[in-house]
Write a protein that holds these residues in place. Structure first.
Motif, short mmCIF file in Angstrom:
data_model
loop_
_atom_site.label_atom_id
_atom_site.label_comp_id
_atom_site.label_asym_id
_atom_site.label_seq_id
_atom_site.Cartn_x
_atom_site.Cartn_y
_atom_site.Cartn_z
N GLU A 143 19.52 24.24 -0.44
CA GLU A 143 18.50 25.04 0.24
C GLU A 143 18.57 24.81 1.75
O GLU A 143 18.55 25.76 2.54
N VAL A 144 18.65 23.54 2.12
CA VAL A 144 18.68 23.19 3.54
C VAL A 144 19.90 23.80 4.24
O VAL A 144 19.81 24.32 5.36
N LYS A 145 21.04 23.76 3.55
CA LYS A 145 22.29 24.25 4.14
C LYS A 145 22.54 25.74 3.85
O LYS A 145 23.61 26.26 4.18
N LYS A 146 21.56 26.39 3.20
CA LYS A 146 21.64 27.83 2.94
C LYS A 146 22.95 28.21 2.23
O LYS A 146 23.68 29.11 2.64
N VAL A 147 23.25 27.49 1.17
CA VAL A 147 24.48 27.67 0.40
C VAL A 147 24.53 29.06 -0.25
O VAL A 147 23.54 29.53 -0.80
N GLU A 148 25.71 29.69 -0.20
CA GLU A 148 25.89 31.00 -0.82
C GLU A 148 27.15 31.08 -1.67
O GLU A 148 27.46 32.13 -2.23
N THR A 149 27.91 29.98 -1.78
CA THR A 149 29.16 29.99 -2.54
C THR A 149 29.27 28.73 -3.38
O THR A 149 28.59 27.73 -3.12
N ALA A 150 30.16 28.77 -4.38
CA ALA A 150 30.38 27.59 -5.23
C ALA A 150 30.92 26.43 -4.40
O ALA A 150 30.53 25.28 -4.59
N ILE A 151 31.82 26.73 -3.46
CA ILE A 151 32.38 25.67 -2.61
C ILE A 151 31.28 25.08 -1.74
O ILE A 151 31.17 23.86 -1.58
N GLY A 152 30.44 25.94 -1.20
CA GLY A 152 29.33 25.47 -0.38
C GLY A 152 28.37 24.61 -1.17
O GLY A 152 27.86 23.60 -0.67
N ALA A 153 28.13 24.98 -2.43
CA ALA A 153 27.23 24.21 -3.29
C ALA A 153 27.80 22.82 -3.55
O ALA A 153 27.08 21.82 -3.53
N SER A 154 29.11 22.75 -3.78
CA SER A 154 29.76 21.47 -4.02
C SER A 154 29.68 20.58 -2.78
O SER A 154 29.37 19.38 -2.88
N ARG A 155 29.92 21.16 -1.62
CA ARG A 155 29.83 20.40 -0.38
C ARG A 155 28.41 19.91 -0.13
O ARG A 155 28.19 18.78 0.32
N ALA A 156 27.44 20.77 -0.43
CA ALA A 156 26.04 20.40 -0.22
C ALA A 156 25.65 19.23 -1.11
O ALA A 156 24.98 18.29 -0.67
N GLU A 157 26.08 19.29 -2.38
CA GLU A 157 25.75 18.20 -3.30
C GLU A 157 26.35 16.88 -2.81
O GLU A 157 25.70 15.83 -2.88
N HIS A 158 27.57 16.93 -2.30
CA HIS A 158 28.24 15.71 -1.83
C HIS A 158 27.63 15.19 -0.53
O HIS A 158 27.88 14.04 -0.15
N SER A 159 26.82 16.02 0.13
CA SER A 159 26.21 15.59 1.39
C SER A 159 24.85 14.93 1.18
O SER A 159 24.24 14.45 2.13
N ARG A 160 24.36 14.91 -0.06
CA ARG A 160 22.98 14.47 -0.30
C ARG A 160 22.76 13.00 0.09
O ARG A 160 21.69 12.66 0.61
N ASP A 161 23.74 12.15 -0.13
CA ASP A 161 23.58 10.73 0.23
C ASP A 161 23.40 10.57 1.73
O ASP A 161 22.57 9.79 2.20
N ASP A 162 24.17 11.34 2.50
CA ASP A 162 24.03 11.28 3.97
C ASP A 162 22.66 11.80 4.40
O ASP A 162 22.05 11.30 5.35
N MET A 163 22.18 12.82 3.70
CA MET A 163 20.87 13.39 4.04
C MET A 163 19.75 12.39 3.75
O MET A 163 18.74 12.35 4.46
N LEU A 164 19.94 11.57 2.73
CA LEU A 164 18.95 10.53 2.42
C LEU A 164 18.96 9.43 3.49
O LEU A 164 17.92 8.89 3.85
N LYS A 165 20.14 9.13 4.00
CA LYS A 165 20.27 8.09 5.03
C LYS A 165 19.77 8.59 6.38
O LYS A 165 19.23 7.81 7.17
N HIS A 166 19.96 9.89 6.64
CA HIS A 166 19.56 10.46 7.92
C HIS A 166 18.70 11.69 7.71
O HIS A 166 19.16 12.82 7.89
N PRO A 167 17.45 11.48 7.26
CA PRO A 167 16.58 12.63 6.95
C PRO A 167 16.25 13.45 8.19
O PRO A 167 16.30 12.95 9.29
#
Length: 206
Positions: free
Chosen positions: A182-206
Protein backbone atom coordinates in the motif's frame (compact mmCIF):
# COMPACT_ATOMS: atom_id res chain seq x y z
CA UNK A 1 -1.48 -27.22 -36.11
CA UNK A 2 -1.61 -23.46 -35.47
CA UNK A 3 -4.45 -22.13 -33.32
CA UNK A 4 -7.22 -20.21 -35.06
CA UNK A 5 -6.90 -16.42 -35.00
CA UNK A 6 -10.60 -16.36 -34.11
CA UNK A 7 -10.08 -18.57 -31.08
CA UNK A 8 -12.79 -20.73 -29.53
CA UNK A 9 -15.79 -18.40 -29.54
CA UNK A 10 -17.84 -20.58 -27.19
CA UNK A 11 -15.07 -20.61 -24.59
CA UNK A 12 -14.37 -16.90 -25.00
CA UNK A 13 -18.02 -16.17 -24.28
CA UNK A 14 -17.93 -18.57 -21.34
CA UNK A 15 -14.97 -16.62 -19.92
CA UNK A 16 -17.01 -13.43 -20.18
CA UNK A 17 -19.98 -15.03 -18.41
CA UNK A 18 -17.65 -16.21 -15.64
CA UNK A 19 -16.10 -12.76 -15.41
CA UNK A 20 -19.51 -11.13 -15.01
CA UNK A 21 -20.53 -13.63 -12.33
CA UNK A 22 -17.22 -13.02 -10.56
CA UNK A 23 -17.88 -9.28 -10.42
CA UNK A 24 -21.42 -9.85 -9.15
CA UNK A 25 -20.07 -12.17 -6.46
CA UNK A 26 -17.26 -9.71 -5.74
CA UNK A 27 -19.78 -7.04 -4.78
CA UNK A 28 -21.23 -9.43 -2.20
CA UNK A 29 -17.77 -10.45 -1.00
CA UNK A 30 -16.66 -6.86 -0.41
CA UNK A 31 -19.96 -5.89 1.21
CA UNK A 32 -19.56 -8.74 3.68
CA UNK A 33 -15.82 -8.15 4.15
CA UNK A 34 -16.51 -4.55 5.13
CA UNK A 35 -18.75 -5.80 7.94
CA UNK A 36 -15.71 -7.68 9.33
CA UNK A 37 -13.24 -4.78 9.23
CA UNK A 38 -11.62 -3.40 12.37
CA UNK A 39 -8.76 -1.40 10.81
CA UNK A 40 -9.95 2.00 9.55
CA UNK A 41 -7.37 2.17 6.74
CA UNK A 42 -8.45 -1.24 5.47
CA UNK A 43 -12.09 -0.20 5.64
CA UNK A 44 -11.35 2.80 3.43
CA UNK A 45 -9.36 0.59 1.05
CA UNK A 46 -12.08 -2.03 0.66
CA UNK A 47 -14.81 0.57 0.28
CA UNK A 48 -12.88 1.85 -2.72
CA UNK A 49 -12.53 -1.68 -4.07
CA UNK A 50 -16.25 -2.25 -3.69
CA UNK A 51 -16.98 0.90 -5.69
CA UNK A 52 -14.50 -0.17 -8.37
CA UNK A 53 -15.99 -3.67 -8.52
CA UNK A 54 -19.41 -2.16 -9.20
CA UNK A 55 -17.80 -0.19 -12.04
CA UNK A 56 -16.15 -3.35 -13.41
CA UNK A 57 -19.55 -5.01 -13.53
CA UNK A 58 -20.85 -2.11 -15.61
CA UNK A 59 -17.81 -2.32 -17.90
CA UNK A 60 -18.63 -5.97 -18.57
CA UNK A 61 -22.31 -5.23 -19.15
CA UNK A 62 -21.22 -2.75 -21.81
CA UNK A 63 -19.05 -5.47 -23.39
CA UNK A 64 -22.05 -7.82 -23.42
CA UNK A 65 -24.20 -5.17 -25.09
CA UNK A 66 -21.57 -4.39 -27.71
CA UNK A 67 -20.99 -8.09 -28.47
CA UNK A 68 -24.71 -8.88 -28.55
CA UNK A 69 -24.54 -11.28 -25.59
CA UNK A 70 -27.33 -11.73 -23.05
CA UNK A 71 -25.89 -11.15 -19.55
CA UNK A 72 -28.69 -13.27 -18.07
CA UNK A 73 -27.60 -16.40 -19.95
CA UNK A 74 -27.41 -19.25 -17.37
CA UNK A 75 -24.07 -20.71 -18.48
CA UNK A 76 -23.26 -23.84 -16.39
CA UNK A 77 -19.88 -22.41 -15.34
CA UNK A 78 -21.62 -19.43 -13.75
CA UNK A 79 -23.19 -21.72 -11.16
CA UNK A 80 -19.73 -22.81 -10.06
CA UNK A 81 -18.45 -19.23 -9.87
CA UNK A 82 -21.54 -18.20 -7.90
CA UNK A 83 -21.06 -21.15 -5.55
CA UNK A 84 -17.49 -20.07 -4.85
CA UNK A 85 -18.59 -16.50 -4.14
CA UNK A 86 -21.44 -17.59 -1.89
CA UNK A 87 -19.05 -19.89 -0.01
CA UNK A 88 -16.68 -17.00 0.69
CA UNK A 89 -19.56 -14.90 2.03
CA UNK A 90 -20.67 -17.83 4.22
CA UNK A 91 -17.11 -18.25 5.57
CA UNK A 92 -16.96 -14.60 6.60
CA UNK A 93 -20.38 -14.76 8.24
CA UNK A 94 -19.23 -17.84 10.15
CA UNK A 95 -16.10 -16.01 11.30
CA UNK A 96 -18.14 -13.04 12.52
CA UNK A 97 -20.31 -15.33 14.61
CA UNK A 98 -17.15 -16.56 16.34
CA UNK A 99 -17.00 -13.26 18.21
CA UNK A 100 -13.35 -12.43 17.52
CA UNK A 101 -13.49 -9.43 15.19
CA UNK A 102 -9.74 -9.34 14.56
CA UNK A 103 -9.84 -13.00 13.49
CA UNK A 104 -12.88 -12.32 11.31
CA UNK A 105 -10.99 -9.48 9.65
CA UNK A 106 -8.19 -11.88 8.70
CA UNK A 107 -10.72 -14.38 7.34
CA UNK A 108 -12.24 -11.56 5.31
CA UNK A 109 -8.80 -10.71 3.93
CA UNK A 110 -8.23 -14.31 2.90
CA UNK A 111 -11.65 -14.47 1.25
CA UNK A 112 -11.00 -11.26 -0.68
CA UNK A 113 -7.65 -12.66 -1.87
CA UNK A 114 -9.37 -15.84 -3.09
CA UNK A 115 -12.07 -13.86 -4.89
CA UNK A 116 -9.56 -11.46 -6.42
CA UNK A 117 -7.31 -14.31 -7.59
CA UNK A 118 -10.12 -15.53 -9.83
CA UNK A 119 -11.06 -11.99 -10.83
CA UNK A 120 -7.45 -11.13 -11.69
CA UNK A 121 -7.11 -14.27 -13.82
CA UNK A 122 -10.35 -13.49 -15.66
CA UNK A 123 -9.10 -10.08 -16.71
CA UNK A 124 -5.62 -11.34 -17.57
CA UNK A 125 -7.25 -13.87 -19.92
CA UNK A 126 -9.58 -11.23 -21.38
CA UNK A 127 -6.50 -9.14 -22.13
CA UNK A 128 -4.84 -12.10 -23.86
CA UNK A 129 -7.98 -12.77 -25.90
CA UNK A 130 -8.09 -9.11 -26.95
CA UNK A 131 -4.48 -9.36 -28.14
CA UNK A 132 -5.15 -12.54 -30.14
CA UNK A 133 -8.38 -11.44 -31.82
CA UNK A 134 -8.77 -8.77 -34.46
CA UNK A 135 -11.42 -6.30 -35.55
CA UNK A 136 -14.22 -4.87 -33.45
CA UNK A 137 -14.31 -7.75 -30.97
CA UNK A 138 -10.65 -7.20 -30.13
CA UNK A 139 -11.20 -3.46 -29.73
CA UNK A 140 -14.19 -3.96 -27.42
CA UNK A 141 -12.30 -6.35 -25.14
CA UNK A 142 -9.11 -4.25 -25.19
CA UNK A 143 -11.01 -1.14 -24.12
CA UNK A 144 -12.60 -3.04 -21.22
CA UNK A 145 -9.28 -4.61 -20.20
CA UNK A 146 -7.49 -1.27 -20.21
CA UNK A 147 -10.22 0.22 -18.01
CA UNK A 148 -9.98 -2.51 -15.37
CA UNK A 149 -6.48 -4.05 -15.37
CA UNK A 150 -4.75 -1.69 -12.92
CA UNK A 151 -7.63 -1.92 -10.45
CA UNK A 152 -7.42 -5.71 -10.45
CA UNK A 153 -3.67 -5.70 -9.83
CA UNK A 154 -4.18 -3.25 -6.98
CA UNK A 155 -7.00 -5.26 -5.40
CA UNK A 156 -5.07 -8.54 -5.40
CA UNK A 157 -1.57 -7.47 -4.42
CA UNK A 158 -2.62 -4.93 -1.80
CA UNK A 159 -5.06 -7.28 -0.10
CA UNK A 160 -2.42 -10.01 -0.04
CA UNK A 161 -0.20 -7.53 1.78
CA UNK A 162 -2.92 -6.51 4.22
CA UNK A 163 -3.73 -10.14 5.03
CA UNK A 164 -0.07 -11.07 5.55
CA UNK A 165 0.54 -8.15 7.91
CA UNK A 166 -2.67 -8.72 9.86
CA UNK A 167 -1.61 -12.34 10.34
CA UNK A 168 1.86 -11.27 11.49
CA UNK A 169 0.28 -8.85 13.98
CA UNK A 170 -2.05 -11.59 15.27
CA UNK A 171 0.94 -13.90 15.72
CA UNK A 172 2.46 -11.36 18.09
CA UNK A 173 5.17 -9.89 15.87
CA UNK A 174 5.69 -6.34 14.55
CA UNK A 175 3.57 -5.66 11.48
CA UNK A 176 3.71 -2.98 8.79
CA UNK A 177 0.24 -1.44 8.65
CA UNK A 178 -0.74 -0.21 6.13
CA UNK A 179 1.33 -2.87 4.35
CA UNK A 180 4.38 -2.14 2.15
CA UNK A 181 2.29 -2.87 -0.96
CA UNK A 182 0.00 0.00 0.00
CA UNK A 183 2.75 2.41 1.00
CA UNK A 184 4.72 1.75 -2.20
CA UNK A 185 1.57 1.81 -4.38
CA UNK A 186 2.35 -1.61 -5.89
CA UNK A 187 0.68 -2.45 -9.21
CA UNK A 188 2.63 -5.52 -10.41
CA UNK A 189 3.65 -8.96 -9.16
CA UNK A 190 7.31 -7.90 -9.23
CA UNK A 191 6.48 -4.76 -7.29
CA UNK A 192 4.55 -6.80 -4.73
CA UNK A 193 7.53 -9.12 -4.23
CA UNK A 194 9.89 -6.18 -3.78
CA UNK A 195 7.50 -4.52 -1.34
CA UNK A 196 7.25 -7.66 0.78
CA UNK A 197 11.04 -7.96 0.92
CA UNK A 198 11.27 -4.33 2.05
CA UNK A 199 9.09 -4.80 5.14
CA UNK A 200 11.99 -5.47 7.54
CA UNK A 201 13.66 -2.21 6.50
CA UNK A 202 10.36 -0.38 6.94
CA UNK A 203 10.11 -1.73 10.50
CA UNK A 204 13.64 -0.54 11.26
CA UNK A 205 13.07 2.87 9.68
CA UNK A 206 9.37 3.73 10.05
Amino acid sequence: MAASRKGNTEKIHDLLFQALETEIGGINVYTTALSCVVNDDLRKEWQGYLDETKTHKQVLLTVFEELGLDPATPAPSRKIVKHHGDSLVAAMEMAKKGGDLSAAQIVAGECVVLAETKDHQNWELIGRVADKLSGSESAILKKAYDAVEKDEDHHLYHTQGWTRELWIEALGFPAVLPPPEEVKKVETAIGASRAEHSRDDMLKHP
